[in-house]
Design a protein around this motif. Structure first.
Motif, PDB file in Angstrom:
ATOM      1  N   SER A   1      -5.705  17.513   3.332  1.00 33.67           N
ATOM      2  CA  SER A   1      -5.340  18.157   4.376  1.00 33.67           C
ATOM      3  C   SER A   1      -4.055  17.542   5.156  1.00 33.67           C
ATOM      4  CB  SER A   1      -6.178  18.994   5.362  1.00 33.67           C
ATOM      5  OG  SER A   1      -7.207  19.510   4.849  1.00 33.67           O
ATOM      6  N   ILE A   2      -3.265  16.933   4.205  1.00 31.33           N
ATOM      7  CA  ILE A   2      -2.064  16.601   4.823  1.00 31.33           C
ATOM      8  C   ILE A   2      -1.199  17.396   5.573  1.00 31.33           C
ATOM      9  CG2 ILE A   2      -0.047  14.954   4.450  1.00 31.33           C
ATOM     10  CD1 ILE A   2      -1.495  13.683   1.900  1.00 31.33           C
ATOM     11  N   PRO A   3      -0.723  17.311   6.812  1.00 28.15           N
ATOM     12  CA  PRO A   3       0.105  18.139   7.438  1.00 28.15           C
ATOM     13  C   PRO A   3       1.678  17.878   6.848  1.00 28.15           C
ATOM     14  CG  PRO A   3      -0.459  16.285   8.938  1.00 28.15           C
ATOM     15  CD  PRO A   3      -1.317  16.304   7.639  1.00 28.15           C
ATOM     16  N   ARG A   4       2.369  18.788   7.448  1.00 31.07           N
ATOM     17  CA  ARG A   4       3.949  18.948   6.921  1.00 31.07           C
ATOM     18  C   ARG A   4       4.560  17.823   7.543  1.00 31.07           C
ATOM     19  NH1 ARG A   4       5.921  25.111   6.972  1.00 31.07           N
ATOM     20  NH2 ARG A   4       4.757  26.039   5.325  1.00 31.07           N
ATOM     21  N   SER A   5       4.121  17.536   8.732  1.00 29.41           N
ATOM     22  CA  SER A   5       4.828  16.284   9.463  1.00 29.41           C
ATOM     23  C   SER A   5       4.126  15.071   9.201  1.00 29.41           C
ATOM     24  CB  SER A   5       4.497  16.916  10.989  1.00 29.41           C
ATOM     25  OG  SER A   5       3.106  16.752  11.436  1.00 29.41           O
ATOM     26  N   GLY A   6       3.279  14.963   8.352  1.00 26.07           N
ATOM     27  CA  GLY A   6       2.316  13.677   7.721  1.00 26.07           C
ATOM     28  C   GLY A   6       3.476  12.519   7.757  1.00 26.07           C
ATOM     29  N   LEU A   7       4.431  12.656   6.978  1.00 27.08           N
ATOM     30  CA  LEU A   7       5.154  11.363   6.851  1.00 27.08           C
ATOM     31  C   LEU A   7       5.906  10.881   8.025  1.00 27.08           C
ATOM     32  CD1 LEU A   7       6.534   9.414   5.095  1.00 27.08           C
ATOM     33  CD2 LEU A   7       8.439  10.906   4.525  1.00 27.08           C
ATOM     34  N   THR A   8       6.143  12.004   8.948  1.00 26.27           N
ATOM     35  CA  THR A   8       6.839  11.663  10.259  1.00 26.27           C
ATOM     36  C   THR A   8       5.759  11.033  11.078  1.00 26.27           C
ATOM     37  OG1 THR A   8       8.452  13.405   9.962  1.00 26.27           O
ATOM     38  CG2 THR A   8       8.060  12.462  12.118  1.00 26.27           C
ATOM     39  N   THR A   9       4.472  11.400  11.090  1.00 23.91           N
ATOM     40  CA  THR A   9       3.566  11.058  11.923  1.00 23.91           C
ATOM     41  C   THR A   9       3.176   9.602  11.550  1.00 23.91           C
ATOM     42  OG1 THR A   9       2.959  13.223  12.314  1.00 23.91           O
ATOM     43  CG2 THR A   9       1.365  11.534  12.733  1.00 23.91           C
TER      44      THR A   9
ATOM     45  N   VAL B   1       0.714  -1.203  -0.226  1.00 21.31           N
ATOM     46  CA  VAL B   1       0.121   0.001  -0.079  1.00 21.31           C
ATOM     47  C   VAL B   1       0.807   1.379  -0.100  1.00 21.31           C
ATOM     48  CG1 VAL B   1      -1.908   1.298   1.474  1.00 21.31           C
ATOM     49  CG2 VAL B   1      -1.618  -1.411   1.289  1.00 21.31           C
ATOM     50  N   PRO B   2       1.106   2.074  -1.038  1.00 20.03           N
ATOM     51  CA  PRO B   2       1.833   3.259  -1.102  1.00 20.03           C
ATOM     52  C   PRO B   2       1.454   4.292  -0.057  1.00 20.03           C
ATOM     53  CG  PRO B   2       0.697   2.775  -3.318  1.00 20.03           C
ATOM     54  CD  PRO B   2       0.120   1.885  -2.205  1.00 20.03           C
ATOM     55  N   ILE B   3       2.450   4.767   0.360  1.00 28.19           N
ATOM     56  CA  ILE B   3       2.669   5.863   1.647  1.00 28.19           C
ATOM     57  C   ILE B   3       1.451   6.805   1.221  1.00 28.19           C
ATOM     58  CG2 ILE B   3       3.869   7.589   2.471  1.00 28.19           C
ATOM     59  CD1 ILE B   3       6.159   5.603   2.772  1.00 28.19           C
ATOM     60  N   ALA B   4       1.383   7.189   0.000  1.00 25.17           N
ATOM     61  CA  ALA B   4       0.661   8.416  -0.725  1.00 25.17           C
ATOM     62  C   ALA B   4      -0.783   7.815  -0.440  1.00 25.17           C
ATOM     63  CB  ALA B   4       0.788   8.686  -1.888  1.00 25.17           C
ATOM     64  N   THR B   5      -1.239   6.675  -0.493  1.00 23.70           N
ATOM     65  CA  THR B   5      -2.665   6.377  -0.392  1.00 23.70           C
ATOM     66  C   THR B   5      -2.931   6.180   1.141  1.00 23.70           C
ATOM     67  OG1 THR B   5      -2.542   4.953  -2.076  1.00 23.70           O
ATOM     68  CG2 THR B   5      -4.030   4.518  -0.700  1.00 23.70           C
TER      69      THR B   5
ATOM     70  N   THR C   1       5.748  -4.836   6.922  1.00 21.68           N
ATOM     71  CA  THR C   1       7.014  -4.795   6.231  1.00 21.68           C
ATOM     72  C   THR C   1       7.041  -3.395   5.666  1.00 21.68           C
ATOM     73  OG1 THR C   1       6.276  -5.672   4.450  1.00 21.68           O
ATOM     74  CG2 THR C   1       7.407  -7.292   6.126  1.00 21.68           C
ATOM     75  N   THR C   2       8.382  -2.955   5.507  1.00 15.25           N
ATOM     76  CA  THR C   2       8.533  -1.690   4.877  1.00 15.25           C
ATOM     77  C   THR C   2       8.990  -2.081   3.298  1.00 15.25           C
ATOM     78  OG1 THR C   2       9.133  -0.533   6.870  1.00 15.25           O
ATOM     79  CG2 THR C   2       9.571   0.535   4.864  1.00 15.25           C
ATOM     80  N   ARG C   3       8.110  -1.595   2.325  1.00 15.57           N
ATOM     81  CA  ARG C   3       8.826  -1.442   0.985  1.00 15.57           C
ATOM     82  C   ARG C   3       9.119  -0.205   0.430  1.00 15.57           C
ATOM     83  NH1 ARG C   3       9.435  -6.608   1.542  1.00 15.57           N
ATOM     84  NH2 ARG C   3       7.439  -8.129   1.308  1.00 15.57           N
ATOM     85  N   PHE C   4       9.697  -0.027  -0.766  1.00 18.85           N
ATOM     86  CA  PHE C   4      10.172   1.354  -1.291  1.00 18.85           C
ATOM     87  C   PHE C   4       8.810   2.144  -1.570  1.00 18.85           C
ATOM     88  CE2 PHE C   4      10.847   4.195  -4.765  1.00 18.85           C
ATOM     89  CZ  PHE C   4      12.019   4.630  -4.215  1.00 18.85           C
ATOM     90  N   GLY C   5       8.503   3.158  -0.727  1.00 18.75           N
ATOM     91  CA  GLY C   5       7.440   4.168  -0.777  1.00 18.75           C
ATOM     92  C   GLY C   5       6.411   3.458  -0.329  1.00 18.75           C
ATOM     93  N   SER C   6       6.394   2.201   0.614  1.00 16.04           N
ATOM     94  CA  SER C   6       4.950   1.627   0.682  1.00 16.04           C
ATOM     95  C   SER C   6       5.224   0.691   2.227  1.00 16.04           C
ATOM     96  CB  SER C   6       4.572   0.891  -0.362  1.00 16.04           C
ATOM     97  OG  SER C   6       5.323  -0.082  -0.658  1.00 16.04           O
ATOM     98  N   TYR C   7       4.088   0.324   2.764  1.00 18.08           N
ATOM     99  CA  TYR C   7       4.018  -0.645   3.798  1.00 18.08           C
ATOM    100  C   TYR C   7       3.192  -1.820   3.234  1.00 18.08           C
ATOM    101  CZ  TYR C   7       6.089   2.857   6.603  1.00 18.08           C
ATOM    102  OH  TYR C   7       6.732   3.943   7.193  1.00 18.08           O
ATOM    103  N   GLN C   8       3.430  -3.119   3.998  1.00 22.25           N
ATOM    104  CA  GLN C   8       2.599  -4.177   3.468  1.00 22.25           C
ATOM    105  C   GLN C   8       2.317  -5.063   4.752  1.00 22.25           C
ATOM    106  OE1 GLN C   8       4.098  -6.555   0.211  1.00 22.25           O
ATOM    107  NE2 GLN C   8       3.149  -8.455   0.815  1.00 22.25           N
ATOM    108  N   LEU C   9       1.098  -5.575   5.127  1.00 22.44           N
ATOM    109  CA  LEU C   9       0.781  -6.372   6.181  1.00 22.44           C
ATOM    110  C   LEU C   9       0.866  -7.564   5.705  1.00 22.44           C
ATOM    111  CD1 LEU C   9       0.005  -6.287   9.199  1.00 22.44           C
ATOM    112  CD2 LEU C   9      -2.174  -6.349   8.564  1.00 22.44           C
TER     113      LEU C   9
END
Length: 265
Positions: free
Chosen positions: A53-61, A40-44, A92-100
């Protein structure tokens, strides 16, 4: 891992719940669970949590939320191998995404499997087996899907698909039961469905058949009138040709309305 989404969300590792109480973490885990085994892409994920309304700290959060979920998983795992490392294999962490990871038990997959087998049985004309399989599929639902999860865009779309799948299975099971002659028994369920979906032609047709075969043709005609009024009022259209033909059969006092077009179509 066991995942249940057909009702209140339920996700367990080694028999221990890993569903967080906080809304956004629960939302994140639910979307990953619905797409388990797929990246699942991080952007999704960020769009699901915050929309436009993604905050500036969205990725860190988001990374903090993932860390928290891994801690919940680790707490449910045995000490050997080290739970922190094992939790990263389940989430797991994939390139630009996560996967359960894919679960060992998943109620949505079981529902889809039973529905497919039920459809195949109905296509073969095996109404008895179809009714049993489709009824079992419906029985997996423990309440409204995702009823205790905040919904963003992605989850809302997933929910629409799940609800439509349930309604289709229910319609197929009703068709099988009509073929088995359970006309009177189906009337209460069909009346409720018609009230909920006044412009759904197949459900109205099934109720018309059930009424007519239960000796209440006048009630069947009433169902058609109500359907026609709803379609004209909301969409400015007439009922389909199949419904018009069914209506003509009623007006002609046909002894038994044809099941074929609506029950095995």
């Amino acid at each position: 891992m066991k995942i249940g989404v057909l009702g209140p969300i339920s996700i367990e590792v080694n028999g221990r719940s890993i569903v967080p109480t906080a809304g956004k973490q629960r939302q994140l885990l639910t979307l990953l669970a619905l797409r388990c085994g797929r990246v699942v892409p991080i952007a999704t994920l960020m769009e699901e949590l915050w929309g436009d309304s993604i905050p500036r700290s969205g990725l860190t959060t988001l990374q903090t939320y993932v860390l928290y979920l891994r801690r919940l998983i680790a707490a449910a795992l045995p000490e050997d191998p080290p739970p922190a490392a094992a939790s990263k294999e389940l989430l797991t962490t994939r390139f630009g995404s996560y996967q359960l990871a894919a679960p060992c038990e998943y109620d949505l997959a079981d529902f889809e499997g039973l529905a497919s087998r039920g459809d195949s049985a109905l296509e073969r004309g095996d109404a008895t087996n179809a009714s049993e399989l489709l009824g079992r599929a419906m029985g997996l639902w423990r309440g409204p899907a995702l009823m205790d999860v905040p919904l963003g865009r992605a989850l809302a779309m997933e929910l629409i698909g799940m609800e439509e799948a349930y309604m289709r299975v229910q319609e197929q099971r009703i068709r099988a039961d009509l073929w088995l002659g359970k006309h009177s028994l189906l009337i209460p369920e069909l009346r409720k469905l018609v009230a909920q979906h006044p412009m759904h032609e197949n459900i109205s047709a099934c109720l018309m058949i059930a009424y007519q075969r239960s000796g209440a043709s006048w009630r069947a005609l009433e169902v058609f009138r109500n359907l026609r009024t709803a379609l004209n009022g909301e969409l400015g259209v007439e009922p389909s040709g199949r419904l018009q033909s069914l209506h003509q059969e009623l007006l002609s006092n046909t002894p038994e309305l044809s099941l074929t077009d609506f029950v095995l179509s």
